[in-house]
Design a protein around this motif. Structure first.
Motif, PDB file in Angstrom:
ATOM      1  N   ASN A 180       0.818  -1.212   0.000  1.00  0.00           N
ATOM      2  CA  ASN A 180       0.000   0.000   0.000  1.00  0.00           C
ATOM      3  C   ASN A 180       0.854   1.264   0.000  1.00  0.00           C
ATOM      4  O   ASN A 180       0.531   2.240  -0.686  1.00  0.00           O
ATOM      5  CB  ASN A 180      -0.944   0.000   1.199  1.00  0.00           C
ATOM      6  CG  ASN A 180      -2.075  -0.972   1.013  1.00  0.00           C
ATOM      7  OD1 ASN A 180      -2.514  -1.210  -0.099  1.00  0.00           O
ATOM      8  ND2 ASN A 180      -2.538  -1.554   2.097  1.00  0.00           N
ATOM      9  N   PHE A 181       1.950   1.264   0.760  1.00  0.00           N
ATOM     10  CA  PHE A 181       2.871   2.406   0.725  1.00  0.00           C
ATOM     11  C   PHE A 181       3.480   2.572  -0.662  1.00  0.00           C
ATOM     12  O   PHE A 181       3.654   3.692  -1.140  1.00  0.00           O
ATOM     13  CB  PHE A 181       3.996   2.245   1.752  1.00  0.00           C
ATOM     14  CG  PHE A 181       3.628   2.700   3.132  1.00  0.00           C
ATOM     15  CD1 PHE A 181       2.977   3.895   3.346  1.00  0.00           C
ATOM     16  CD2 PHE A 181       3.963   1.924   4.225  1.00  0.00           C
ATOM     17  CE1 PHE A 181       2.650   4.313   4.623  1.00  0.00           C
ATOM     18  CE2 PHE A 181       3.640   2.329   5.500  1.00  0.00           C
ATOM     19  CZ  PHE A 181       2.975   3.527   5.697  1.00  0.00           C
ATOM     20  N   THR A 182       3.802   1.469  -1.316  1.00  0.00           N
ATOM     21  CA  THR A 182       4.380   1.535  -2.658  1.00  0.00           C
ATOM     22  C   THR A 182       3.379   2.118  -3.652  1.00  0.00           C
ATOM     23  O   THR A 182       3.739   2.970  -4.479  1.00  0.00           O
ATOM     24  CB  THR A 182       4.821   0.136  -3.112  1.00  0.00           C
ATOM     25  OG1 THR A 182       5.737  -0.380  -2.164  1.00  0.00           O
ATOM     26  CG2 THR A 182       5.476   0.199  -4.476  1.00  0.00           C
ATOM     27  N   THR A 234       3.104   5.820  -3.043  1.00  0.00           N
ATOM     28  CA  THR A 234       4.294   6.539  -3.466  1.00  0.00           C
ATOM     29  C   THR A 234       4.352   6.669  -4.983  1.00  0.00           C
ATOM     30  O   THR A 234       4.743   7.717  -5.509  1.00  0.00           O
ATOM     31  CB  THR A 234       5.556   5.831  -2.939  1.00  0.00           C
ATOM     32  OG1 THR A 234       5.443   5.732  -1.522  1.00  0.00           O
ATOM     33  CG2 THR A 234       6.801   6.600  -3.274  1.00  0.00           C
ATOM     34  N   VAL A 235       3.942   5.633  -5.697  1.00  0.00           N
ATOM     35  CA  VAL A 235       3.934   5.706  -7.166  1.00  0.00           C
ATOM     36  C   VAL A 235       2.915   6.733  -7.643  1.00  0.00           C
ATOM     37  O   VAL A 235       3.197   7.535  -8.542  1.00  0.00           O
ATOM     38  CB  VAL A 235       3.663   4.309  -7.765  1.00  0.00           C
ATOM     39  CG1 VAL A 235       3.356   4.386  -9.246  1.00  0.00           C
ATOM     40  CG2 VAL A 235       4.851   3.411  -7.516  1.00  0.00           C
ATOM     41  N   THR A 274       3.173  18.055  -4.217  1.00  0.00           N
ATOM     42  CA  THR A 274       4.211  17.981  -5.241  1.00  0.00           C
ATOM     43  C   THR A 274       5.586  18.331  -4.687  1.00  0.00           C
ATOM     44  O   THR A 274       6.533  18.445  -5.453  1.00  0.00           O
ATOM     45  CB  THR A 274       3.890  18.941  -6.407  1.00  0.00           C
ATOM     46  OG1 THR A 274       3.757  20.256  -5.888  1.00  0.00           O
ATOM     47  CG2 THR A 274       2.620  18.526  -7.133  1.00  0.00           C
ATOM     48  N   ALA A 275       5.709  18.510  -3.384  1.00  0.00           N
ATOM     49  CA  ALA A 275       6.989  18.885  -2.787  1.00  0.00           C
ATOM     50  C   ALA A 275       7.958  17.707  -2.836  1.00  0.00           C
ATOM     51  O   ALA A 275       7.595  16.561  -2.605  1.00  0.00           O
ATOM     52  CB  ALA A 275       6.792  19.320  -1.339  1.00  0.00           C
ATOM     53  N   ALA A 314       8.192   9.819   1.406  1.00  0.00           N
ATOM     54  CA  ALA A 314       7.355   8.691   0.988  1.00  0.00           C
ATOM     55  C   ALA A 314       8.208   7.529   0.487  1.00  0.00           C
ATOM     56  O   ALA A 314       7.930   6.365   0.794  1.00  0.00           O
ATOM     57  CB  ALA A 314       6.379   9.143  -0.087  1.00  0.00           C
ATOM     58  N   TRP A 315       9.265   7.819  -0.275  1.00  0.00           N
ATOM     59  CA  TRP A 315      10.140   6.744  -0.762  1.00  0.00           C
ATOM     60  C   TRP A 315      10.897   6.089   0.383  1.00  0.00           C
ATOM     61  O   TRP A 315      11.084   4.869   0.388  1.00  0.00           O
ATOM     62  CB  TRP A 315      11.123   7.263  -1.803  1.00  0.00           C
ATOM     63  CG  TRP A 315      10.512   7.381  -3.167  1.00  0.00           C
ATOM     64  CD1 TRP A 315      10.251   8.524  -3.846  1.00  0.00           C
ATOM     65  CD2 TRP A 315      10.065   6.306  -4.004  1.00  0.00           C
ATOM     66  NE1 TRP A 315       9.667   8.224  -5.051  1.00  0.00           N
ATOM     67  CE2 TRP A 315       9.546   6.877  -5.179  1.00  0.00           C
ATOM     68  CE3 TRP A 315      10.060   4.925  -3.873  1.00  0.00           C
ATOM     69  CZ2 TRP A 315       9.028   6.107  -6.213  1.00  0.00           C
ATOM     70  CZ3 TRP A 315       9.532   4.161  -4.905  1.00  0.00           C
ATOM     71  CH2 TRP A 315       9.028   4.750  -6.049  1.00  0.00           C
ATOM     72  N   LEU A 316      11.336   6.871   1.361  1.00  0.00           N
ATOM     73  CA  LEU A 316      12.030   6.292   2.516  1.00  0.00           C
ATOM     74  C   LEU A 316      11.092   5.427   3.349  1.00  0.00           C
ATOM     75  O   LEU A 316      11.489   4.368   3.851  1.00  0.00           O
ATOM     76  CB  LEU A 316      12.651   7.398   3.365  1.00  0.00           C
ATOM     77  CG  LEU A 316      13.845   8.118   2.738  1.00  0.00           C
ATOM     78  CD1 LEU A 316      14.296   9.270   3.641  1.00  0.00           C
ATOM     79  CD2 LEU A 316      14.971   7.148   2.488  1.00  0.00           C
ATOM     80  N   THR A 317       9.856   5.868   3.492  1.00  0.00           N
ATOM     81  CA  THR A 317       8.863   5.072   4.212  1.00  0.00           C
ATOM     82  C   THR A 317       8.583   3.771   3.476  1.00  0.00           C
ATOM     83  O   THR A 317       8.459   2.704   4.090  1.00  0.00           O
ATOM     84  CB  THR A 317       7.563   5.875   4.397  1.00  0.00           C
ATOM     85  OG1 THR A 317       7.865   7.107   5.031  1.00  0.00           O
ATOM     86  CG2 THR A 317       6.555   5.112   5.225  1.00  0.00           C
TER      87      THR A 317
END
Length: 60
Positions: A19-21, A24-25, A35-36, A43-46
């Protein structure tokens, strides 16, 4: 041990990581308001951390 769910932490962590992936995508494609770059990096680190937990609990 329960034969239906032999690895409950792996199932929980892999569902969370998936779900995180997906989030993030979607975030990376700029479909959302956020958009920051800092938010995208977080998000990618999480996502990477959640997949790491799924990998750690794979065989436990």
């Amino acid at each position: 041990m329960n034969k239906l769910l032999p690895y409950p932490l792996f199932i929980l962590y892999s569902m969370t990581a998936f779900n995180f992936t997906a989030f993030t995508v979607i975030l990376q494609m700029d479909f959302l308001i956020f958009t920051a770059s800092i938010f995208k990096i977080f998000a990618w680190l999480t996502t990477a951390g959640s997949w790491r937990l799924a990998y750690i609990y794979r065989n436990k």
